[in-house]
Structures are given as C-alpha cells and as structure tokens.
Scaffold this active site. Structure first.
Site, short mmCIF file in Angstrom:
data_model
loop_
_atom_site.label_atom_id
_atom_site.label_comp_id
_atom_site.label_asym_id
_atom_site.label_seq_id
_atom_site.Cartn_x
_atom_site.Cartn_y
_atom_site.Cartn_z
CD GLU A 1 -3.01 -0.90 0.03
OE1 GLU A 1 -3.23 0.24 -0.43
OE2 GLU A 1 -3.58 -1.91 -0.39
CG ASN B 1 -0.86 5.25 -0.94
OD1 ASN B 1 -1.70 4.84 -1.73
ND2 ASN B 1 -1.10 5.39 0.35
NE ARG C 1 -5.11 4.05 -6.25
CZ ARG C 1 -4.49 2.89 -6.11
NH1 ARG C 1 -4.57 1.98 -7.02
NH2 ARG C 1 -3.78 2.66 -5.02
#
Length: 140
Positions: free
Chosen positions: A45, A49, A103
């Site tokens: 994650e 990002n 997203r």
C-alpha cells in the site's frame, strides 16, 4: 540492528519487488504467516501510494529502508514526489485524490490496521516519508 536499503523505480510492476524484498527480510525473524502477510500488504500500500500519488505519470524513485531490532520491524518508504496536501484527510477511510482511477482510498486504513505504528511526514513538492513498525509476537 540489521538494516537494508533498497531503491526502486516508481513503476507499478516494482510493487511486487518491494513485497518480495520485504518478505525475504522479515522472514529472517521467523514471523507467523499473519504477521508476514500484514507487513507485506502494508508495504504494498505504501509503495503503491508513492508511485500513484507521489509521482503519477512522472519518473522517480521509491526508497525503502528495512530494519529489525528486538523483533521490531521498521520499514521506511520515501519518495520525492508531489507530497500530501492534508495528511489528516488522506488518512481518512475512502479518501482519494484519484477517483478517476477507481482508487479505493483505503491505503492508509490498511496500513494502520496491519501495523502497530504508522507515521507520515510530507511536504508539498518535496515528497513523503512513511514509517511502518510492527513487533513480531506483540505490539510496539
């Protein structure tokens, strides 16, 4: 303290590389499967990002530092990308700056659920640093 550093190009296919490197490093400390899965998911994650939100279509690098001391795994993920305008908003579930990409806005929520500590520092135009910590067999 054991420590390694890794720098990867900000390309989506390199998220898998970050996971594998994290898994290999953490495996030295004999985590259970749940701990290993939690850590690699949180790293995925954070790296995603950095790539998607930090750099977008621009080139850049994502730097990772992994360390272990007294069964506490610490992972720092840094980019020199766009930065986060409002960290508190970004940490809210379902918040996303890329709705056109479908997203989910759950990156920070996942990191916070799976790790004992999640620290975020960011400056607009200068990048973001995320520190993730997890104590194997307990809490930090």
């Amino acid at each position: 303290m054991n420590k390694i550093k890794l720098e990867i190009e900000a390309l989506p296919e390199n998220v898998a590389l970050a996971r594998v490197m994290t898994s290999a490093f953490v495996s030295i400390y004999d985590p259970n499967m749940s701990e290993l899965s939690d850590i690699t998911t949180a790293v995925s994650e954070a790296v995603t990002n950095a790539i998607i939100h930090g750099y977008g279509e621009n080139e850049g690098a994502v730097r990772m530092s992994l360390s272990a001391e007294n069964r506490v795994i610490t992972i720092e993920i840094c980019d020199d990308g766009a930065g986060i305008e409002n960290i508190e908003s970004a940490r809210e579930p379902l918040f996303t700056t890329k709705p056109e990409m479908e997203r989910s806005g759950l990156g920070f929520t996942v990191m916070e659920e799976f790790m004992d500590v999640v620290e975020v520092k960011s400056s607009i135009g200068e990048g973001t640093s995320i520190v993730l910590k997890k104590e194997l067999g307990g809490e930090v």
